[in-house]
Motif scaffolding. Structure first.
Motif, PDB file in Angstrom:
ATOM      1  N   ASP A 108      -5.833 -11.774  -6.489  1.00  0.00           N
ATOM      2  CA  ASP A 108      -4.696 -12.090  -6.150  1.00  0.00           C
ATOM      3  C   ASP A 108      -3.793 -11.005  -6.566  1.00  0.00           C
ATOM      4  O   ASP A 108      -2.834 -10.118  -5.947  1.00  0.00           O
ATOM      5  CB  ASP A 108      -3.949 -13.353  -6.299  1.00  0.00           C
ATOM      6  N   ARG A 109      -3.760 -10.975  -7.883  1.00  0.00           N
ATOM      7  CA  ARG A 109      -2.790  -9.806  -8.642  1.00  0.00           C
ATOM      8  C   ARG A 109      -3.107  -8.390  -8.233  1.00  0.00           C
ATOM      9  O   ARG A 109      -2.237  -7.765  -7.909  1.00  0.00           O
ATOM     10  CB  ARG A 109      -2.963  -9.992 -10.466  1.00  0.00           C
ATOM     11  N   VAL A 110      -4.502  -8.106  -8.184  1.00  0.00           N
ATOM     12  CA  VAL A 110      -4.788  -6.554  -7.899  1.00  0.00           C
ATOM     13  C   VAL A 110      -4.301  -6.531  -6.442  1.00  0.00           C
ATOM     14  O   VAL A 110      -3.498  -5.400  -6.141  1.00  0.00           O
ATOM     15  CB  VAL A 110      -6.296  -6.528  -7.815  1.00  0.00           C
ATOM     16  N   THR A 111      -4.601  -7.420  -5.447  1.00  0.00           N
ATOM     17  CA  THR A 111      -4.118  -7.168  -3.892  1.00  0.00           C
ATOM     18  C   THR A 111      -3.018  -6.954  -3.960  1.00  0.00           C
ATOM     19  O   THR A 111      -2.417  -6.074  -3.065  1.00  0.00           O
ATOM     20  CB  THR A 111      -4.689  -8.563  -3.213  1.00  0.00           C
ATOM     21  N   ARG A 112      -1.991  -7.658  -4.639  1.00  0.00           N
ATOM     22  CA  ARG A 112      -0.731  -7.433  -4.507  1.00  0.00           C
ATOM     23  C   ARG A 112       0.062  -6.610  -5.171  1.00  0.00           C
ATOM     24  O   ARG A 112       1.132  -6.016  -4.957  1.00  0.00           O
ATOM     25  CB  ARG A 112       0.312  -8.818  -4.940  1.00  0.00           C
ATOM     26  N   HIS A 113      -0.706  -5.572  -5.899  1.00  0.00           N
ATOM     27  CA  HIS A 113      -0.403  -4.079  -6.298  1.00  0.00           C
ATOM     28  C   HIS A 113      -0.902  -2.880  -5.725  1.00  0.00           C
ATOM     29  O   HIS A 113      -0.817  -1.788  -6.176  1.00  0.00           O
ATOM     30  CB  HIS A 113      -0.723  -4.097  -7.803  1.00  0.00           C
ATOM     31  N   THR A 114      -1.571  -2.983  -4.534  1.00  0.00           N
ATOM     32  CA  THR A 114      -2.243  -2.109  -3.871  1.00  0.00           C
ATOM     33  C   THR A 114      -1.322  -1.040  -2.962  1.00  0.00           C
ATOM     34  O   THR A 114      -1.761   0.183  -2.905  1.00  0.00           O
ATOM     35  CB  THR A 114      -3.172  -2.648  -2.668  1.00  0.00           C
ATOM     36  N   MET A 115      -0.028  -1.417  -2.586  1.00  0.00           N
ATOM     37  CA  MET A 115       0.796  -0.435  -2.090  1.00  0.00           C
ATOM     38  C   MET A 115       1.260   0.337  -3.320  1.00  0.00           C
ATOM     39  O   MET A 115       1.447   0.061  -4.315  1.00  0.00           O
ATOM     40  CB  MET A 115       1.890  -1.097  -1.480  1.00  0.00           C
ATOM     41  N   VAL A 116       1.650   1.793  -2.924  1.00  0.00           N
ATOM     42  CA  VAL A 116       2.445   2.746  -3.719  1.00  0.00           C
ATOM     43  C   VAL A 116       3.705   2.824  -3.450  1.00  0.00           C
ATOM     44  O   VAL A 116       4.092   2.485  -2.030  1.00  0.00           O
ATOM     45  CB  VAL A 116       1.548   4.140  -3.974  1.00  0.00           C
ATOM     46  N   HIS A 117       4.462   3.515  -4.327  1.00  0.00           N
ATOM     47  CA  HIS A 117       5.950   3.479  -3.944  1.00  0.00           C
ATOM     48  C   HIS A 117       6.116   4.455  -2.819  1.00  0.00           C
ATOM     49  O   HIS A 117       5.309   5.464  -2.724  1.00  0.00           O
ATOM     50  CB  HIS A 117       6.439   4.224  -5.204  1.00  0.00           C
ATOM     51  N   GLU A 118       7.051   3.988  -2.043  1.00  0.00           N
ATOM     52  CA  GLU A 118       7.049   4.958  -0.727  1.00  0.00           C
ATOM     53  C   GLU A 118       7.435   6.522  -0.897  1.00  0.00           C
ATOM     54  O   GLU A 118       7.077   7.131  -0.017  1.00  0.00           O
ATOM     55  CB  GLU A 118       8.135   4.154   0.320  1.00  0.00           C
ATOM     56  N   GLN A 119       8.219   6.520  -1.840  1.00  0.00           N
ATOM     57  CA  GLN A 119       8.640   7.974  -2.338  1.00  0.00           C
ATOM     58  C   GLN A 119       7.406   8.883  -2.719  1.00  0.00           C
ATOM     59  O   GLN A 119       7.458   9.960  -2.785  1.00  0.00           O
ATOM     60  CB  GLN A 119       9.347   7.942  -3.622  1.00  0.00           C
ATOM     61  N   MET A 120       6.308   8.146  -3.088  1.00  0.00           N
ATOM     62  CA  MET A 120       4.945   8.873  -3.391  1.00  0.00           C
ATOM     63  C   MET A 120       4.398   9.682  -2.311  1.00  0.00           C
ATOM     64  O   MET A 120       3.598  10.856  -2.242  1.00  0.00           O
ATOM     65  CB  MET A 120       3.887   8.049  -4.021  1.00  0.00           C
ATOM     66  N   HIS A 121       4.579   9.173  -0.995  1.00  0.00           N
ATOM     67  CA  HIS A 121       4.260   9.828   0.165  1.00  0.00           C
ATOM     68  C   HIS A 121       4.781  11.272   0.333  1.00  0.00           C
ATOM     69  O   HIS A 121       4.146  12.490   0.459  1.00  0.00           O
ATOM     70  CB  HIS A 121       4.636   9.192   1.447  1.00  0.00           C
ATOM     71  N   ASN A 122       6.065  11.397  -0.286  1.00  0.00           N
ATOM     72  CA  ASN A 122       6.621  12.867  -0.220  1.00  0.00           C
ATOM     73  C   ASN A 122       6.021  13.599  -1.286  1.00  0.00           C
ATOM     74  O   ASN A 122       5.850  14.954  -1.111  1.00  0.00           O
ATOM     75  CB  ASN A 122       8.239  12.738  -0.512  1.00  0.00           C
ATOM     76  N   PHE A 123       5.717  13.061  -2.295  1.00  0.00           N
ATOM     77  CA  PHE A 123       5.083  13.607  -3.489  1.00  0.00           C
ATOM     78  C   PHE A 123       3.820  14.365  -2.903  1.00  0.00           C
ATOM     79  O   PHE A 123       3.383  15.539  -3.172  1.00  0.00           O
ATOM     80  CB  PHE A 123       4.888  12.832  -4.555  1.00  0.00           C
ATOM     81  N   PHE A 124       2.923  13.624  -2.199  1.00  0.00           N
ATOM     82  CA  PHE A 124       1.772  14.158  -1.822  1.00  0.00           C
ATOM     83  C   PHE A 124       1.849  15.180  -0.925  1.00  0.00           C
ATOM     84  O   PHE A 124       1.271  16.211  -0.747  1.00  0.00           O
ATOM     85  CB  PHE A 124       0.907  13.075  -0.579  1.00  0.00           C
ATOM     86  N   ARG A 125       3.010  15.297   0.018  1.00  0.00           N
ATOM     87  CA  ARG A 125       3.373  16.123   0.954  1.00  0.00           C
ATOM     88  C   ARG A 125       3.799  17.867   0.476  1.00  0.00           C
ATOM     89  O   ARG A 125       3.702  18.575   1.052  1.00  0.00           O
ATOM     90  CB  ARG A 125       4.581  15.850   1.926  1.00  0.00           C
ATOM     91  N   GLY A 126       3.806  17.612  -0.940  1.00  0.00           N
ATOM     92  CA  GLY A 126       4.048  18.818  -1.602  1.00  0.00           C
ATOM     93  C   GLY A 126       2.867  19.691  -1.926  1.00  0.00           C
ATOM     94  O   GLY A 126       2.832  20.919  -2.204  1.00  0.00           O
ATOM     95  N   PHE A 127       1.593  18.946  -1.675  1.00  0.00           N
ATOM     96  CA  PHE A 127       0.249  19.728  -1.948  1.00  0.00           C
ATOM     97  C   PHE A 127      -0.180  20.571  -0.681  1.00  0.00           C
ATOM     98  O   PHE A 127       0.181  20.237   0.271  1.00  0.00           O
ATOM     99  CB  PHE A 127      -0.651  18.766  -2.402  1.00  0.00           C
ATOM    100  N   ARG A 128      -0.891  21.509  -0.943  1.00  0.00           N
ATOM    101  CA  ARG A 128      -1.651  22.401   0.067  1.00  0.00           C
ATOM    102  C   ARG A 128      -2.572  21.125   0.738  1.00  0.00           C
ATOM    103  O   ARG A 128      -3.099  20.443   0.146  1.00  0.00           O
ATOM    104  CB  ARG A 128      -2.492  23.397  -0.431  1.00  0.00           C
ATOM    105  N   ARG A 129      -2.761  21.463   2.430  1.00  0.00           N
ATOM    106  CA  ARG A 129      -3.750  20.448   2.631  1.00  0.00           C
ATOM    107  C   ARG A 129      -5.031  20.690   2.264  1.00  0.00           C
ATOM    108  O   ARG A 129      -5.918  20.029   2.439  1.00  0.00           O
ATOM    109  CB  ARG A 129      -3.802  20.829   4.288  1.00  0.00           C
ATOM    110  N   ASP A 130      -5.341  21.988   2.124  1.00  0.00           N
ATOM    111  CA  ASP A 130      -6.902  22.353   1.639  1.00  0.00           C
ATOM    112  C   ASP A 130      -6.982  22.300   0.042  1.00  0.00           C
ATOM    113  O   ASP A 130      -8.131  22.496  -0.648  1.00  0.00           O
ATOM    114  CB  ASP A 130      -7.089  23.703   1.926  1.00  0.00           C
TER     115      ASP A 130
END
Ligand code: CMC
Length: 431
Positions: A108-130
């Protein structure tokens, strides 16, 4: 630990020193050289730590000659067959198999921590797709230190616990996001109604446009791959995590350091390198050519997925993995898979070859895992990220153990210096 009656004697220039001999519960005795420099004024030399115990641990034991791997005393074969990944995570972290209610609470504890901070989505977008997903993971897991500062005080046991749960929960999300980003598909949020492995498969393979049903047999195979990679004693990446964290560094940054180390082809990167090698060999008739290259001292080529620093008989994880490969390919209706044929024949020919027998080189865990992962639909670039997310619990368990060890201190190896001795600076016009 120290049996005072059991000491080893070291004689240097006619003077003798007593070295305490520490008795383990399993494995060879260990000479305690902690006071050697203070008493005798000498260092020991052991590049690659082939004979050096770097810590006192109760988590994982390997007997390389017998092909034994135990987590908290339980054989890996039994865990792979009867247990499942999150139960093994609990075992590694807390030392005992959980009761039914403790397991439920942990899941239960692990399952309730699976989401990442929404701001991290922007962080991903800084990387090249390849970008390679491992490159993205090193960056994003390191960046967790900027997103989860409230669980970064390593001196607070509660914060250590929260950081541990966060990493076990979020690494699959981050690995799946790295994959989705690399293929230009939208990120898929975790689903708390799915088990750990099914949730990972769903985050990797579902798309908003259509329904995706996780096959329970594939989910079981995925879970088994996670379990087989969960921990492996003081390997290079685990030692990296221990060394990085010995300074009290941020836990997320330390796990990022472990991921960076794991990426190398001699370590976790071998699963990708192995499948690429099997594809390059392509057909059974080309195997002798590649075996000859692996034996040629003037050729840097090695058989990927072969050999191990510790296992000198067989890798017990490879035995389970080989069986899983057959099961998964059978389930998926992939008959006569040419890569599997090459793998099986390569294993046979190498094991019959005196070079590999004499050097005690056997297939390791990476030899068959890539075949399963590819059959499940993963590109080769995702093999090492899957290893990384599986190994996170091992890194964290060892990281936590380090903080409760009274002998723990900052890691600071010595060296055998063979450079110039002191000399005076010469002005550039006089050189
Ligand atoms: N193919 C051909 N020869 C090999 C291989 C191989 N895969 N592995 C070792 N050797 C030879 C090596 O050339 C050396 O020969 P010699 O004594 O004549 O110089 C001897 O065997 C000992 O090798 P080593 O490099 O000194 O052994 P090590 O314990 O330092 O290295 C290893 C272990 C795993 C890095 C190495 O076996 C290797 O590079 N294997 C291929 C990569 C691989 O599959 N890695 C995954 C390891 S399991 C998963 C993990 O833990 O990450």
């Amino acid at each position: 630990m120290t049996d005072a009656s059991n000491t080893a004697q070291l004689t240097i220039n006619g003077k003798s020193y007593d070295l305490p001999v520490l008795s383990p519960t399993a494995g060879p005795d260990v000479l305690d050289i902690r006071k050697l420099y203070a008493q005798a004024g000498v260092f020991t030399y052991d590049p690659g730590y082939t004979s050096t115990a770097s810590c006192d641990s109760t988590i994982t034991f390997i007997d390389g000659d017998e092909g034994v791997l135990l987590h908290r005393g339980y054989p890996i074969g039994q865990l792979a067959e009867k247990s499942h990944y999150l139960e093994v995570c609990y075992l590694l972290l807390y030392g005992e198999l959980p009761t039914a209610s403790a397991l439920e609470d942990f899941e239960d504890r692990v399952t309730r921590h699976t989401m990442v901070h929404e701001q991290m989505h922007n962080f991903f977008r800084g990387f090249r797709r390849d970008a390679h997903p491992m490159a993205t993971m090193v960056g994003v897991v390191g960046a967790m230190s900027a997103f989860y500062a409230d669980s970064a005080d390593v001196n607070d046991p509660w914060q250590r616990e929260v950081a541990s749960i966060r990493m076990i929960a979020k690494l699959p999300t981050i690995a799946a996001m790295a994959y989705k980003y690399s293929i230009g598909q939208p990120f898929v949020y975790p689903r708390n109604d799915l088990d750990y492995a099914s949730n990972f498969l769903n985050m990797c393979f579902s798309v908003p446009a259509e329904n995706y049903q996780v096959d329970p047999i594939l989910s079981r195979a995925m879970d088994r791959i996670f379990t087989l990679h969960a921990d492996h004693e003081q390997n290079a990446s685990t030692s990296t995590v221990r060394l990085a964290s010995s300074s009290g560094a941020n836990p997320f940054a330390c796990i990022a350091a472990g991921i960076a180390c794991l990426w190398g082809p001699a370590h976790g990167g071998a699963n990708q390198a192995c499948l690429e090698m099997l594809k390059e060999i392509g057909t059974v008739d080309r195997i002798p050519e590649f075996i000859a290259r692996a034996k040629d001292k003037d050729d840097p080529f090695r058989l990927m997925g072969f050999g191990h620093r510790v296992y000198k008989n067989f890798d017990p994880r490879a035995t389970v993995m080989k069986q899983s490969a057959d099961e998964v390919l059978d389930l998926l209706g992939i008959e006569d898979n040419p890569i599997l044929q090459v793998a099986k024949e390569l294993e046979k020919q190498a094991l019959d070859d005196p070079y590999f027998a004499e050097k005690k080189l056997f297939p390791n865990v990476d030899f068959y895992s890539g075949i399963i992962l590819e059959a499940m639909g993963f590109p080769t670039s995702m093999f090492t990220p899957i290893f990384a997310l599986s190994r996170t619990v091992g890194w964290i368990s060892q990281w936590k153990e380090q903080f409760s060890d009274p002998a723990h201190k900052i890691g600071r190896p010595r060296q055998l210096y063979r450079g110039e001795t002191q000399r005076d600076y010469v002005d550039v016009e006089n050189r």
